[in-house]
Every structure is written in structure tokens, then in C-alpha cells.
Scaffold this motif. Structure first.
Motif, short mmCIF file in Angstrom:
data_model
loop_
_atom_site.label_atom_id
_atom_site.label_comp_id
_atom_site.label_asym_id
_atom_site.label_seq_id
_atom_site.Cartn_x
_atom_site.Cartn_y
_atom_site.Cartn_z
N THR A 32 0.85 -1.19 0.00
CA THR A 32 0.00 0.00 0.00
C THR A 32 0.89 1.23 0.00
O THR A 32 2.11 1.11 0.01
N TRP A 36 -2.24 6.45 -1.06
CA TRP A 36 -3.51 5.75 -1.34
C TRP A 36 -4.42 5.83 -0.10
O TRP A 36 -5.59 6.17 -0.19
N ARG A 40 -7.90 7.83 -0.27
CA ARG A 40 -9.12 7.00 -0.32
C ARG A 40 -9.90 6.98 0.99
O ARG A 40 -11.07 6.65 1.01
N CYS A 116 -20.65 -0.33 14.54
CA CYS A 116 -20.30 1.10 14.57
C CYS A 116 -21.47 1.98 15.04
O CYS A 116 -21.28 3.15 15.35
N ARG A 155 -4.74 -5.85 2.81
CA ARG A 155 -4.64 -4.38 2.68
C ARG A 155 -6.01 -3.69 2.52
O ARG A 155 -6.14 -2.49 2.74
N ASN A 156 -7.02 -4.48 2.11
CA ASN A 156 -8.35 -3.89 1.96
C ASN A 156 -8.96 -3.45 3.28
O ASN A 156 -9.80 -2.57 3.33
N LEU A 194 -20.35 -6.96 6.05
CA LEU A 194 -19.31 -6.66 7.04
C LEU A 194 -19.50 -7.61 8.21
O LEU A 194 -20.51 -7.55 8.91
N GLY A 221 -16.35 -3.19 1.01
CA GLY A 221 -16.23 -1.74 1.24
C GLY A 221 -17.14 -0.88 0.38
O GLY A 221 -17.78 0.04 0.88
N LYS A 222 -17.22 -1.21 -0.90
CA LYS A 222 -17.98 -0.34 -1.83
C LYS A 222 -19.46 -0.27 -1.47
O LYS A 222 -20.07 0.80 -1.51
N ILE A 224 -20.86 -0.89 1.47
CA ILE A 224 -21.04 -0.17 2.74
C ILE A 224 -20.92 1.33 2.51
O ILE A 224 -21.63 2.14 3.11
N HIS A 256 -20.18 8.78 12.47
CA HIS A 256 -19.22 7.68 12.63
C HIS A 256 -18.06 7.92 11.66
O HIS A 256 -18.27 8.30 10.51
N ALA A 258 -15.75 6.53 9.46
CA ALA A 258 -15.39 5.32 8.70
C ALA A 258 -14.53 5.66 7.49
O ALA A 258 -13.67 4.87 7.09
N ASN A 259 -14.80 6.80 6.90
CA ASN A 259 -14.05 7.21 5.71
C ASN A 259 -14.31 8.71 5.50
O ASN A 259 -15.47 9.14 5.52
N ARG A 261 -14.20 10.38 2.90
CA ARG A 261 -15.01 10.65 1.69
C ARG A 261 -16.50 10.46 1.98
O ARG A 261 -17.34 11.14 1.41
N ILE A 262 -16.82 9.50 2.86
CA ILE A 262 -18.23 9.33 3.26
C ILE A 262 -18.69 10.59 3.98
O ILE A 262 -19.76 11.15 3.69
N ASN A 286 -10.89 4.11 11.88
CA ASN A 286 -12.25 3.68 12.22
C ASN A 286 -12.19 2.85 13.51
O ASN A 286 -11.60 1.77 13.52
O1 UT7 Z 1 -17.35 1.23 9.97
C1 UT7 Z 1 -18.23 0.45 9.23
C2 UT7 Z 1 -18.50 1.04 7.96
N1 UT7 Z 1 -17.40 0.87 7.05
C3 UT7 Z 1 -17.30 1.70 6.04
O2 UT7 Z 1 -18.08 2.61 5.97
C4 UT7 Z 1 -16.25 1.47 4.98
C5 UT7 Z 1 -16.77 1.97 3.67
N2 UT7 Z 1 -15.90 1.70 2.54
C6 UT7 Z 1 -14.76 2.37 2.31
O3 UT7 Z 1 -14.37 3.19 3.12
C7 UT7 Z 1 -14.04 2.14 1.02
O4 UT7 Z 1 -14.79 1.29 0.19
C8 UT7 Z 1 -12.62 1.53 1.19
C9 UT7 Z 1 -11.68 2.56 1.78
C10 UT7 Z 1 -12.67 0.31 2.08
C11 UT7 Z 1 -12.04 1.11 -0.16
O5 UT7 Z 1 -12.04 2.23 -1.05
P1 UT7 Z 1 -12.54 2.06 -2.54
O6 UT7 Z 1 -12.36 3.36 -3.19
O7 UT7 Z 1 -13.94 1.51 -2.45
O8 UT7 Z 1 -11.52 1.04 -3.13
P2 UT7 Z 1 -11.77 -0.40 -3.77
O9 UT7 Z 1 -12.07 -1.39 -2.69
O10 UT7 Z 1 -12.72 -0.31 -4.89
O11 UT7 Z 1 -10.36 -0.68 -4.35
C12 UT7 Z 1 -9.82 0.09 -5.44
C13 UT7 Z 1 -8.45 -0.46 -5.76
C14 UT7 Z 1 -8.43 -1.97 -5.93
O12 UT7 Z 1 -7.50 -2.28 -6.95
P3 UT7 Z 1 -8.00 -2.72 -8.41
O13 UT7 Z 1 -8.85 -3.92 -8.18
O14 UT7 Z 1 -8.78 -1.53 -8.92
O15 UT7 Z 1 -6.72 -2.97 -9.13
C15 UT7 Z 1 -7.90 -2.45 -4.62
O16 UT7 Z 1 -7.24 -3.69 -4.72
O17 UT7 Z 1 -7.56 -0.16 -4.70
C16 UT7 Z 1 -6.93 -1.35 -4.27
N3 UT7 Z 1 -6.67 -1.26 -2.85
C17 UT7 Z 1 -5.56 -0.73 -2.33
N4 UT7 Z 1 -4.47 -0.19 -2.90
C18 UT7 Z 1 -3.51 0.28 -2.10
C19 UT7 Z 1 -7.47 -1.67 -1.82
N5 UT7 Z 1 -6.88 -1.39 -0.65
C20 UT7 Z 1 -5.69 -0.83 -0.95
C21 UT7 Z 1 -4.63 -0.34 -0.16
N6 UT7 Z 1 -3.57 0.20 -0.77
N7 UT7 Z 1 -4.67 -0.38 1.18
#
Ligand code: UT7
Length: 329
Positions: A32, A36, A40, A116, A155-156, A194, A221-222, A224, A256, A258-259, A261-262, A286
Motif C-alpha cells: 500500500t 492511497w 481514499r 459502529c 490491505r483492503n 461486514l 467496502g464499496k 457499505i 461515525h 469510517a471514511n 469521503r463518506i 475507524n
Molecule cells: O465502519 C463500518 C462502515 N465501514 C465503512 O463505511 C467502509 C466503507 N468503505 C470504504 O471506506 C471504502 O470502500 C474503502 C476505503 C474500504 C475502499 O475504497 P474504494 O475506493 O472503495 O476502493 P476499492 O475497494 O474499490 O479498491 C480500489 C483499488 C483496488 O485495486 P484494483 O482492483 O482496482 O486494481 C484495490 O485492490 O484499490 C486497491 N486497494 C488498495 N491499494 C492500495 C485496496 N486497498 C488498498 C490499499 N492500498 N490499502
């Protein structure tokens, strides 16, 4: 006639472990980059408990701070509610462990599992007991040691979570003050988005469950993310309408964390300026049930929340669950 009283937060407290895990540290653990993670999620660092620390250790520290500020003694507490998805163990409840350790000899105690949204659920439960005069003083704690259920090779998820505890003493307040409105919601059809699949009665701990990493937190993640942005807008608007208030009347929204951007998307849809939305996700990540009470404690102790401030607490998370409390300070 059992006339109702108003219920409100009398004092707050929080406790965060000292150890900081930065994005740069994570760069050495998984593939990571700090860039990023920051862009993000908005997270720069999070706190991580030492190996021998459990939820009750953090909860006790936060509870003691809240108690000290309330001017009450532990044996004046009638009830302890601990909201957590990382309890010390299945049973006894973490609330019972806290009850013993703070010396709340006359208090009932139980845990709730609403992820949460846990603190909002806990505060709403406390509100009912106080309004009906069943209890006078209730300690509500939101605590998590998420570092113990996170897969540090994924890493997700591993970049998102941290550890900490926040507490509030809830009790009777002057009419017109305190909790003006609460609502709690759930949609169990989103439960798979989740979860920690194993360790319960569905998939008990076994060699197989351990080998397959089923004791770790899994998240879509997406999905949620979309749910969270919608809830942030809809619940805040519904709550303001129910209180016959406008969104512009809000002095501080504590969502809460969590992100980032949210939070930004939700605030934009609500047309809330940045100074009316509390943000600490950059420093703590979070922390699930601890997220809102830790943020509230910061907002109160920094002077951001003042006499008569209209404060909205907004939770969303696993379950799916969501909920809101509107408070007149
Ligand atoms: O508290 C409970 C509630 N939880 C939430 O509200 C969480 C809500 N979700 C999120 O905050 C976001 O969805 C995340 C931060 C978890 C992920 O962000 P995203 O913009 O939805 O990313 P994504 O999962 O669509 O991943 C985009 C890309 C992927 O690569 P490819 O498939 O496009 O090549 C991931 O593999 O980013 C990659 N990726 C990372 N890259 C670098 C995922 N995690 C990482 C990382 N570092 N840590």
C-alpha cells in the motif's frame, strides 16, 4: 403517574492507546502507500493497543474519566452498557468486567452488539431507562480493540481500523435539554457485507476456520460506502424533521468516522459547512463503537460543544445498523 424526565449526557471521557501506527508503518507491512490510504480514506494514523490489553482495559480508563468529570461516585451508577464487537470474551459480558473494576456495586451490566452504531444504540437504551425513571445514572461505553480481529495481511481492511474507548454518563437533565430525539434502524439482509464469519455457533473455532482466516473481519467496502452516504443524509434530515428543526440549526454533526469521503459526501448533500462536522478519522481511523464517543469527548473538552449547542450523533455500520441521537447540550 410515572411522569417522564429528560435524559442527557452529564459527562464524557475517552481513552486511546499510546502506540501510533502510521500509514508509513503500514507501507512496510502490506502493499500500500500512504498516499492511497490518505486519498481514499482520510486516515493518517491509528492507535493500536498492546498485545496484553483487552476491551475492558480501555473501557475502564474511559469510564473512570467520565465518572470523574460527572462528580458521581461509581456506586451511584444504576446500569452499565458496553457497546463493542471486540469484547474480552463471549461471556461474561465486558460490561460486567467493567462493573467490577470500577466498583459500581449497585449497577446492572450488559453488552450490546450493534457494531459502529453501538454507541447510538447504547445511548438510546439508556435514554429509555432514565425517561421512565427505572434508573437514574447509566454509564454507556463504546470500546473496540479491532487490531485483534483484523487480518494484518489484508490491505483492503487492515489500513482502516484502530483501537480506543469513549464513555458517557447519562442521567436526568433540565427539561428542554439532553436527548431530544433518537431513532435506531437495522437491515439484516446486509449482514454479509461486514462480518467476522467464524468463532460463533455457526462456524465454531476449528483448525479449518483458523487456516481459512475466518476469524478475521471481512468487508465489502464499496457497498457499505454507498449505504453510509445515503444514511448520513436521510437519517439527519428525518431527525431534523421529527424535531421540527432545520439542518441549518445543527451546531455540530458527529458522524461515525469510517471514511473521510463518506463524511464529506454526506456533509455536502446536507449542505453542512466543515466547521459543523467533527472529524478525527485522520488521527484514529475507524474505531467502530468507540468512534462517536471519542469524537464527542474531544468536541466537548475542546469547547466546540457548548451550553445549548444542538449536537447530532450519527452511526452506521455492520448489521446493517444505523441510528441517530439529537441532543440539546
Ligand atoms: O465502519 C463500518 C462502515 N465501514 C465503512 O463505511 C467502509 C466503507 N468503505 C470504504 O471506506 C471504502 O470502500 C474503502 C476505503 C474500504 C475502499 O475504497 P474504494 O475506493 O472503495 O476502493 P476499492 O475497494 O474499490 O479498491 C480500489 C483499488 C483496488 O485495486 P484494483 O482492483 O482496482 O486494481 C484495490 O485492490 O484499490 C486497491 N486497494 C488498495 N491499494 C492500495 C485496496 N486497498 C488498498 C490499499 N492500498 N490499502
Amino acid at each position: 403517574m410515572n411522569q417522564q424526565v429528560s435524559a442527557g449526557i452529564i459527562s464524557t471521557g475517552s481513552f486511546l492507546p499510546e502506540k501510533v501506527l502510521s500509514n508509513e508503518d503500514l507501507e512496510k507491512m502490506v502493499e500500500t502507500s500512504s498516499e492511497w490510504i490518505c486519498s481514499r480514506t482520510g486516515i493518517r494514523e491509528r492507535r493500536i493497543a498492546e498485545k496484553d490489553i483487552s476491551a475492558s482495559d480501555l473501557a475502564v480508563r474511559a469510564a473512570e474519566r467520565a465518572l470523574e468529570r460527572s462528580g458521581l461516585s461509581a456506586d451511584q451508577l444504576d446500569l452499565i452498557i458496553v457497546a463493542t464487537i471486540t469484547p474480552d470474551m463471549f461471556f461474561p459480558s465486558t460490561a460486567c468486567i467493567v462493573q467490577d473494576r470500577i466498583g459500581a456495586r449497585k449497577a446492572a451490566a450488559f453488552d450490546i452488539s450493534a457494531a459502529c452504531t453501538g454507541f447510538v444504540y447504547g445511548l438510546t437504551i439508556a435514554e429509555q431507562f432514565i425517561k421512565l425513571k427505572t434508573y437514574r445514572y447509566v454509564l454507556v461505553v463504546g470500546v473496540e480493540v479491532l487490531s485483534k480481529i483484523v487480518d494484518w495481511s489484508d490491505r483492503n481492511t487492515c489500513i482502516l481500523f484502530g483501537d480506543g474507548a469513549g464513555a458517557a454518563i447519562v442521567g436526568p437533565v433540565q427539561p428542554g435539554k439532553g436527548i431530544q430525539y433518537s431513532h435506531l434502524r437495522a437491515d439484516g439482509s446486509g449482514g454479509d457485507l461486514l462480518k467476522v464469519p467464524a468463532g460463533g455457533s455457526k462456524i465454531p473455532c476449528s483448525r479449518d476456520s483458523l487456516e481459512n482466516g475466518l476469524h478475521f473481519l471481512k468487508m465489502s467496502g464499496k457497498d457499505i460506502f454507498k449505504f453510509a452516504v445515503k444514511v448520513m443524509e436521510d437519517s439527519t434530515r428525518d431527525a431534523m424533521e421529527a424535531c421540527a428543526l432545520k439542518v441549518t440549526d445543527i451546531d455540530l454533526l458527529i458522524p461515525h468516522q469510517a471514511n473521510l469521503r463518506i463524511i464529506h459526501s454526506g456533509a455536502k448533500r446536507l449542505n453542512l459547512p466543515p466547521e459543523k462536522v467533527w472529524i478525527n478519522i485522520d488521527r484514529f481511523g475507524n474505531i467502530s463503537a468507540a468512534s462517536i464517543p471519542v469524537a464527542l469527548d474531544e468536541a466537548v473538552t475542546s469547547g466546540k460543544v457548548r451550553e445549548d449547542s444542538l449536537v447530532v450523533l450519527l452511526g452506521f455500520g455492520a448489521g446493517l445498523t444505523w441510528g441517530v441521537n439529537v441532543l440539546r447540550w
